[in-house]
Design an enzyme around this catalytic site. Sequence first.
Site, short mmCIF file in Angstrom:
data_model
loop_
_atom_site.label_atom_id
_atom_site.label_comp_id
_atom_site.label_asym_id
_atom_site.label_seq_id
_atom_site.Cartn_x
_atom_site.Cartn_y
_atom_site.Cartn_z
N TYR A 172 21.43 -7.51 -3.04
CA TYR A 172 20.59 -6.45 -2.48
C TYR A 172 19.12 -6.70 -2.80
O TYR A 172 18.35 -5.78 -3.05
CB TYR A 172 21.04 -5.07 -2.98
CG TYR A 172 22.51 -4.84 -2.74
CD1 TYR A 172 22.99 -4.60 -1.46
CD2 TYR A 172 23.44 -4.94 -3.78
CE1 TYR A 172 24.34 -4.44 -1.22
CE2 TYR A 172 24.79 -4.78 -3.55
CZ TYR A 172 25.24 -4.53 -2.27
OH TYR A 172 26.58 -4.39 -2.03
N CYS A 182 0.84 -1.20 0.00
CA CYS A 182 0.00 0.00 0.00
C CYS A 182 0.88 1.25 0.00
O CYS A 182 0.96 2.00 0.98
CB CYS A 182 -0.93 -0.01 1.22
SG CYS A 182 -2.20 1.27 1.18
#
Length: 395
Positions: free
Chosen positions: A347, A318
């Site tokens: 990463y 969200c």
Amino acid sequence: MNREIFFRAASEYGTPLYLYDLGEIERRIKRAKDTLKSLDFKIFFAMKANSNPYLLKFIHTYGIGADTVSVNEYKMALFAGFNTGEIIVNGNGKSLEDLEFYIAQNPLCINVDSKEEIAKFGNKNAKIALRINPDVNPQTHPHISTGLKENKFGMDFETAKEVIKTLPSNLKMVGLHCHIGSQITKIDPFIEAFSSIEKFVRSQGIKLEFLNVGGGWGIDYKKDGTEMDLDGYRKIVVPFLSTLDMPIYFELGRFITASAGYLVSKVTEVKRNSYKNFVILDASMADLIRPALYDAYHEIEILNDGEEMIADIGGRICESGDIFARSRKIKIPNPGDLAVIHDAGSYGYSMASNYNLSLKPAEVAFDGEKLILIRKREKFEDILNLCLEDEDENI
């Protein structure tokens, strides 16, 4: 990697998941060693790129050491089979407790990030290297630049001179360290940085056991040929480093594992409005934050044979920033189709989070024949167990 492997992995372990090609890791290590072969060198894997213990054990079998930036990374390196003489300690802001742990471990070297850090050692013996900030522009993203004077890492040359003159006898300076940034594709910044280090060493008349030149070798995320110029590095940088007449250490992370990793996801929805198309995946910025954090490019492949469309590709979080790619040309997907995000082996999982109470994905390795589960998918109970007291177990 063959498309069928992605389908097999998703079928066996669900999505999203991280999938690693061990053969590609082996190929990247060989490329690095071939580039540096005329040097007296040693490579240390930057564990912040990927700290899965199975992959660390695999990398260690090729004679690679470990570059750690936290106590927990150090402990993981030990768990993965690295001995203390193969481990370098990096990082800024080390606490007194951190240093006490490292000193007791007696690693190959503790890289000192500042003048202020020296006092934290007290009267305890340790082997150290000074991290030099040469104020060189690495021509990369500002968030992964580490060698400019405005960056928080290292010390300038004048400060280093002062530290060397006043270094207490309990600290043995065995080397210098210089890391100017990540995802660097040109050799000019390296030449500039290493030349300044060479002049400093000669001007100070110091004897070193090694020079640690860090890492930063960029990879071809966009598949357009823009990557570290290894041929130029071999022909220009390596001969220069050879003149220093000492072992040269390298800290490579992204270069070794990034291209070997894939984030395998599933299309959950295809949204269309009068302005644009959106493809929503069951992966998100909680699984791979690089696009949201760095505006980083990753190739995204929809595994079908349909026509093409232009769409924004986003995740389930969200947040408006939970976008993997904007206005990207991709195959027109259907809900349930697999979407593979490339070059996610560095990463990726190591920067994953539980934002929106997301559960971290499984990690799977492929050895050329079989799939190997190397980290289980996180469960809600794993998160809850960290929050509960014993008497709350029935909540």
